[in-house]
Motif scaffolding. Structure first.
Motif, PDB file in Angstrom:
ATOM      1  N   PHE A 150     -70.229  42.743  25.491  1.00  0.00           N
ATOM      2  CA  PHE A 150     -71.448  43.017  24.887  1.00  0.00           C
ATOM      3  C   PHE A 150     -71.958  41.634  24.155  1.00  0.00           C
ATOM      4  N   ILE A 151     -71.002  41.060  23.336  1.00  0.00           N
ATOM      5  CA  ILE A 151     -71.390  39.779  22.656  1.00  0.00           C
ATOM      6  C   ILE A 151     -71.650  38.664  23.679  1.00  0.00           C
ATOM      7  N   VAL A 152     -70.782  38.548  24.621  1.00  0.00           N
ATOM      8  CA  VAL A 152     -71.114  37.652  25.680  1.00  0.00           C
ATOM      9  C   VAL A 152     -72.335  37.837  26.281  1.00  0.00           C
ATOM     10  N   PHE A 153     -72.592  39.040  26.837  1.00  0.00           N
ATOM     11  CA  PHE A 153     -73.861  39.411  27.360  1.00  0.00           C
ATOM     12  C   PHE A 153     -74.984  39.027  26.614  1.00  0.00           C
ATOM     13  N   LEU A 154     -74.962  39.354  25.222  1.00  0.00           N
ATOM     14  CA  LEU A 154     -76.091  38.905  24.606  1.00  0.00           C
ATOM     15  C   LEU A 154     -76.550  37.763  24.252  1.00  0.00           C
ATOM     16  N   ALA A 155     -75.450  36.814  24.185  1.00  0.00           N
ATOM     17  CA  ALA A 155     -75.573  35.113  24.049  1.00  0.00           C
ATOM     18  C   ALA A 155     -75.980  34.773  25.528  1.00  0.00           C
ATOM     19  N   LEU A 156     -75.610  35.459  26.707  1.00  0.00           N
ATOM     20  CA  LEU A 156     -76.098  35.001  28.039  1.00  0.00           C
ATOM     21  C   LEU A 156     -77.539  35.186  28.054  1.00  0.00           C
ATOM     22  N   VAL A 157     -77.846  36.307  27.804  1.00  0.00           N
ATOM     23  CA  VAL A 157     -79.331  36.791  28.295  1.00  0.00           C
ATOM     24  C   VAL A 157     -80.195  35.942  27.251  1.00  0.00           C
ATOM     25  N   LEU A 158     -79.878  35.841  25.940  1.00  0.00           N
ATOM     26  CA  LEU A 158     -80.626  35.104  24.896  1.00  0.00           C
ATOM     27  C   LEU A 158     -80.688  33.696  25.520  1.00  0.00           C
ATOM     28  N   ALA A 159     -79.605  32.844  26.008  1.00  0.00           N
ATOM     29  CA  ALA A 159     -79.735  31.696  26.222  1.00  0.00           C
ATOM     30  C   ALA A 159     -80.309  31.375  27.811  1.00  0.00           C
ATOM     31  N   ASP A 160     -79.983  32.657  28.912  1.00  0.00           N
ATOM     32  CA  ASP A 160     -80.389  32.277  30.177  1.00  0.00           C
ATOM     33  C   ASP A 160     -81.760  32.689  30.195  1.00  0.00           C
ATOM     34  N   LEU A 161     -82.578  33.771  30.181  1.00  0.00           N
ATOM     35  CA  LEU A 161     -83.947  34.065  30.414  1.00  0.00           C
ATOM     36  C   LEU A 161     -84.933  32.944  30.002  1.00  0.00           C
ATOM     37  N   PRO A 162     -84.742  32.519  28.649  1.00  0.00           N
ATOM     38  CA  PRO A 162     -85.857  31.456  28.190  1.00  0.00           C
ATOM     39  C   PRO A 162     -85.845  30.081  28.966  1.00  0.00           C
ATOM     40  N   THR A 163     -84.323  29.823  29.530  1.00  0.00           N
ATOM     41  CA  THR A 163     -84.134  28.551  29.854  1.00  0.00           C
ATOM     42  C   THR A 163     -83.880  28.411  31.557  1.00  0.00           C
ATOM     43  N   ALA A 164     -84.200  29.545  32.137  1.00  0.00           N
ATOM     44  CA  ALA A 164     -83.519  29.724  33.558  1.00  0.00           C
ATOM     45  C   ALA A 164     -84.837  28.957  34.409  1.00  0.00           C
ATOM     46  N   PRO A 165     -84.483  28.172  35.477  1.00  0.00           N
ATOM     47  CA  PRO A 165     -85.479  27.546  36.306  1.00  0.00           C
ATOM     48  C   PRO A 165     -86.225  28.289  36.912  1.00  0.00           C
ATOM     49  N   ALA A 166     -85.786  29.589  37.203  1.00  0.00           N
ATOM     50  CA  ALA A 166     -86.964  30.470  37.957  1.00  0.00           C
ATOM     51  C   ALA A 166     -86.538  32.075  37.294  1.00  0.00           C
ATOM     52  N   ASN A 167     -87.433  32.731  36.986  1.00  0.00           N
ATOM     53  CA  ASN A 167     -87.161  34.368  36.571  1.00  0.00           C
ATOM     54  C   ASN A 167     -87.866  35.019  37.546  1.00  0.00           C
ATOM     55  N   ASP A 168     -88.072  34.681  38.785  1.00  0.00           N
ATOM     56  CA  ASP A 168     -89.013  35.554  39.845  1.00  0.00           C
ATOM     57  C   ASP A 168     -88.098  36.675  40.198  1.00  0.00           C
ATOM     58  N   ARG A 169     -88.883  37.682  40.703  1.00  0.00           N
ATOM     59  CA  ARG A 169     -88.302  39.041  41.059  1.00  0.00           C
ATOM     60  C   ARG A 169     -86.943  39.011  41.780  1.00  0.00           C
ATOM     61  N   ARG A 170     -86.872  37.891  42.992  1.00  0.00           N
ATOM     62  CA  ARG A 170     -85.882  38.143  43.769  1.00  0.00           C
ATOM     63  C   ARG A 170     -84.548  37.776  42.982  1.00  0.00           C
ATOM     64  N   SER A 171     -84.825  36.508  42.277  1.00  0.00           N
ATOM     65  CA  SER A 171     -83.481  35.909  41.538  1.00  0.00           C
ATOM     66  C   SER A 171     -83.049  37.061  40.486  1.00  0.00           C
ATOM     67  N   LEU A 172     -83.947  37.624  39.962  1.00  0.00           N
ATOM     68  CA  LEU A 172     -83.478  38.625  38.916  1.00  0.00           C
ATOM     69  C   LEU A 172     -82.747  39.656  39.560  1.00  0.00           C
ATOM     70  N   ALA A 173     -83.145  40.179  40.808  1.00  0.00           N
ATOM     71  CA  ALA A 173     -82.770  41.379  41.392  1.00  0.00           C
ATOM     72  C   ALA A 173     -81.250  41.152  41.791  1.00  0.00           C
ATOM     73  N   VAL A 174     -81.235  39.789  42.402  1.00  0.00           N
ATOM     74  CA  VAL A 174     -79.732  39.270  42.751  1.00  0.00           C
ATOM     75  C   VAL A 174     -78.676  39.469  41.552  1.00  0.00           C
ATOM     76  N   VAL A 175     -79.303  38.931  40.419  1.00  0.00           N
ATOM     77  CA  VAL A 175     -78.432  38.940  39.438  1.00  0.00           C
ATOM     78  C   VAL A 175     -78.224  40.031  38.805  1.00  0.00           C
ATOM     79  N   GLY A 176     -79.150  41.113  38.803  1.00  0.00           N
ATOM     80  CA  GLY A 176     -78.941  42.453  38.258  1.00  0.00           C
ATOM     81  C   GLY A 176     -77.992  43.387  39.106  1.00  0.00           C
ATOM     82  N   ALA A 177     -78.141  42.804  40.531  1.00  0.00           N
ATOM     83  CA  ALA A 177     -77.045  43.686  41.441  1.00  0.00           C
ATOM     84  C   ALA A 177     -75.716  43.188  41.181  1.00  0.00           C
ATOM     85  N   ALA A 178     -75.554  41.875  40.928  1.00  0.00           N
ATOM     86  CA  ALA A 178     -74.169  41.438  40.765  1.00  0.00           C
ATOM     87  C   ALA A 178     -73.639  41.959  39.496  1.00  0.00           C
ATOM     88  N   PHE A 179     -74.516  42.098  38.534  1.00  0.00           N
ATOM     89  CA  PHE A 179     -73.979  42.635  37.222  1.00  0.00           C
ATOM     90  C   PHE A 179     -73.590  43.955  37.249  1.00  0.00           C
TER      91      PHE A 179
END
Lengths: 646, 162
Positions: free
Chosen positions: A287-316
């Motif tokens: 959970f610690i790593v997850f929290l850090a990842l979400v906080l760093a990833d979402l604001p800085t990701a090149p794209a947060n479109d539905r498709r890439s989020l779906a891929v990421v969510g599915a893998a997770f």
């Protein structure tokens, strides 16, 4: 005759294919040949201090769980080792369960391999042979790397044959009841090797292979990560995953690599999948790593479109299946890991994300919501209970910073003798702080010097606050390195906050709860331009001071500790005090180097010495201070016997 | 095949061959033997002429620690004759602290003359130590031909320092 002739081309075509498969495996697992060298080197190094046995009581829990899992069940019925009343055992519906099932599952293949090996080889020689072959492989790979194959083949073969002869001569029988615990230990040694090679891969991409290799080596040889490689706890696995996530995170933003096997989104999904797998080992740390990842990833990701989020969510989601499945099988609740069940052992010192705070909140809530219909109150209570359970450690950690600064000091800087802790260890002060056990991380203080010099250079430029803020944000989104820095720094802060309420505490030796901080410290060091300049301009000075510091330093420590009346506590305090001194000088010089390169030569020497201090602690505690079982290598076992009678 | 490769392959083959040949499946040789042969211990004969034991032992405060370390200087015994594998236990006792400890040494035949015995350093918790000095007892017990002989039993002063 004709059939024989027909077979020849088939064999010929098989070899290039095996070659390609091997190359692909190397690339996926360790990056390249230098990554393989770092990987093999870490295993060869870790074998030197590997004592087969139990360092800490909850190793019993993991080993008993492994034996149970190898027999095909999650419940632990028998105490093959020690007692079932060890920390970490949980009870549910009258059945006993272990913990860290992901870690135990990771050790299973190693158990099968060792059981296979003992059917053809004497268990007392298995590790000798394995180590000899790995040392040989290491020599061959180094030979290819530096393009001196003959020389390294001769040197490697000579070293392996003589070491093998010595080991065989000194070999003693080893009880096969130790096979499962050895399998657990081998699994964490391999995890440490991945940890080092992943550190190498990340920095090879950031700053070149030389810096990469230095990072890989420094993490396992100069920090307490090396202390815990052959001690089967979750910590090394957590750090390995943390670095793996950092690597995948960096690759998900780094568009420069044209040869990538995965797309940017693929790497992003990999980062989350690694976190998902970590839940199976330790949900709280995941959970610690997850929290850090979400906080760093979402604001800085090149794209947060539905498709890439779906891929990421599915893998997770998929990566957490083993975790959910295990929980469902154990407690019937996929979100309730064994750590949150009631404890069976009388005590546990690992309750940070444990059940105590959660169940207390739950029972308080039940009084309030008791009269509401269960289907309505249940989920709300559950949600609020779980949320506060998840975030409570960070809140408490922040409070500690202001309410108990002395404990922060005694965790990070200087501990000395603390009565409440020492009373668990025969009044010996054997628990060191972060700085005491890894003086090399003191160098990150140079970031302060760097920030100062940066501030000076930008002071003249007149910019509005908003423009500056915008500049800062875009520097994180535009630079994969800066974004990775943010993730790594956030993880370090969250790890620190989560564990500081319980620290300082006994049975740590090197603040093992904060093991990720050491890797992050080396990361922070290697990210400083001035440290890299020291490394490239004065690399020779660093290496020679380091080697001198280890060769002479380790012997000096041994002589002083043996001749004087130190005991184990005093010896460790000697390391602590000298470590603080060397680390302090290194921090000052590194800060100086950040401002002015005239400090570089002195900084190089201080860097080599502080790394050597870390190594000396690992070597002496591995061979002299903490002897608790037969050594994997007979020659080290003999040496340890000798040192004990000195 | 080039020479480095042959050399490496031969080395790997040597390691694997030795390992498999000595393994349980083939069992050509048992290469793992206990380093210390424990058989026949305490058997044999020994004649002790003289014993020299220290007059003080110390309890020293450890460096940066609250614990005490018991340091017992070595004792010496002169063996006029020695055969077989007798053992000598060098022990210290501090009745007031309810403390006793001994280290057993293995002797081997032919080792005549002065032989030195030590007691491994030990840690005592600080709460147990309150006085400046205690009375102690040092013993040397020889085990040979199945019999125990007390070759030395003398009082010693335990000095607390630090």
């Amino acid at each position: 005759m004709s059939s024989g002739r027909g077979r020849v081309p088939a064999v010929r075509s098989l070899r290039p294919r095996a070659r390609t498969a091997w190359d692909a495996l190397i690339r996926v697992a360790v990056g390249d040949r230098l990554g393989l060298v770092v990987f093999l080197g870490t295993i060869v190094w870790s074998f030197l201090t590997w004592r087969i046995g139990f360092f800490i009581t909850d190793n019993y829990t993991l080993a008993n769980t492994l034996v149970a899992m190898a027999d095909g069940h999650l419940t632990v019925a028998d105490a093959v080792y020690g007692s079932l009343e060890a920390p970490g055992m949980s009870i549910h519906d009258g059945q006993l369960y272990g913990r860290n099932y992901g870690q135990v599952a990771f050790a299973l293949p190693f158990l099968w391999a060792l059981r296979g090996a003992t059917s053809v080889a004497d268990f007392g020689l298995v590790f000798t042979s394995l180590w000899s072959l790995l040392l040989l492989a290491l020599a061959v790979q180094v030979g290819r790397l530096v393009d001196r194959r003959s020389a390294l083949a001769v040197a490697g073969a000579g070293a392996v044959v003589s070491a093998f002869a010595v080991n065989v001569h000194l070999a003693e029988p080893l009880s096969e009841t130790l096979v499962p615990v050895a399998a657990l230990q081998l699994s964490t040694v391999v995890a440490a090797a991945f940890l080092a090679s992943t550190g190498y891969r990340l920095f090879a991409r950031l700053h070149g292979r030389r810096v990469g290799a230095s990072v890989g080596v420094a993490v396992v040889a100069a920090t307490p990560v090396g202390f815990w490689t052959s001690i089967p706890k979750r910590h090394v696995l957590s750090v390995a995953v943390l670095l793996g996530v950092a690597y995948a995170f960096y690759r998900s933003r780094d568009a420069t690599a044209t040869d990538a096997l995965l797309s940017a989104t693929g790497f992003r999904a990999l980062a989350y999948a690694l976190v998902g797998l970590l839940t199976w080992v330790h949900a709280g740390e995941a959970f610690i790593v997850f929290l850090a990842l979400v906080l760093a990833d979402l604001p800085t990701a090149p794209a947060n479109d539905r498709r890439s989020l779906a891929v990421v969510g599915a893998a997770f989601a998929v990566s957490m299946l083993p975790f959910f499945l295990t929980n469902a099988l154990v407690s019937g609740d996929p979100l309730r890991p064994p750590r949150m069940l009631s404890r069976f052992g009388e005590f546990s010192n690992e309750a940070t994300f444990g059940s105590s705070s959660g169940s207390r909140l739950g029972s308080g809530g039940e009084l309030l919501f008791g009269r509401l219909p269960r289907w309505f109150a249940g989920p709300i209570l559950e949600l609020s209970g779980r949320l506060s359970l998840l975030f409570d450690p960070f809140v408490r950690g922040t409070r500690v910073l202001t309410e108990r600064p002395a404990d922060v000091y005694r965790t990070l800087i200087r501990a000395g003798y603390i009565d409440s802790i020492g009373s668990h260890d025969d009044n010996q002060a054997i628990n060191l702080t972060v700085l005491e056990s890894a003086p090399i991380v003191a160098g990150v203080l140079e970031a302060v010097g760097l920030a100062g010099s940066r501030l000076r250079s930008t002071r003249g430029v007149d910019r509005s606050v908003r423009a500056r803020l915008g500049g800062v944000v875009s520097s994180f989104t535009d630079s994969p390195g800066r974004a990775t820095d943010a993730f790594v720094a956030l993880s370090a802060v969250l790890f620190f906050l989560a564990y500081i309420p319980r620290l300082p505490i006994h049975a740590q030796v090197t603040v093992r709860y904060l093991l990720p901080l050491y890797a992050v410290g080396v990361y922070g060091l290697a990210r400083q331009p001035s440290v890299r300049r020291v490394l490239s301009d004065h690399g020779r000075a660093v290496v020679w001071t380091y080697l001198g510091g280890v060769m002479l330093g380790a012997q000096l420590f041994f002589v002083v500790v043996t001749v004087g009346t130190f005991g184990r506590g005093g010896a460790l305090q000697l390391h602590a005090v000298l470590g603080i001194a060397v680390g302090g000088v290194f921090a000052l010089l590194a800060a100086g180097s950040a401002v002015d390169d005239r400090f570089d030569r002195a900084t190089a020497v201080a860097l080599g010495l502080s790394a050597a201090m870390g190594t000396n602690l690992l070597v002496l505690s591995g061979v002299v201070y903490f002897q608790y079982g037969p050594y994997a290598l007979p020659m080290v076992d003999w040496l340890a016997d000798l040192s004990a009678s000195a | 095949m080039d020479r480095p490769r042959v050399l490496v392959s031969l080395t790997a083959a040597l390691v694997l061959t030795v390992t498999v040949l000595s393994g349980p499946a083939i069992g050509l040789a048992d290469l793992t033997q206990p380093r210390y042969d424990m058989s026949g211990l305490g058997e044999g004969d020994a004649t002790v002429d003289r014993v020299e034991a220290p007059s003080t032992v110390t309890l020293e405060r450890g460096y940066q620690s609250e614990s005490y370390y018991l340091v017992v200087p070595p004792a010496r015994a002169y063996f006029a004759s020695l055969s077989g594998k007798p053992t000598v236990a060098y022990g210290v006792e501090i009745p007031e602290l309810g403390y006793s400890r001994s280290t057993t040494h293995f002797l081997s035949g032919g080792e005549t003359g002065w032989v030195e015995f030590s007691i491994a350093e030990d840690t005592l918790r600080n709460r147990t130590v309150s006085a400046d000095r205690y009375d102690g007892q040092l013993t040397l017990i020889l085990r040979a031909s199945g019999e125990k002989t007390v070759v030395h039993n003398g009082s010693v002063s335990v000095e607390v320092s630090g």
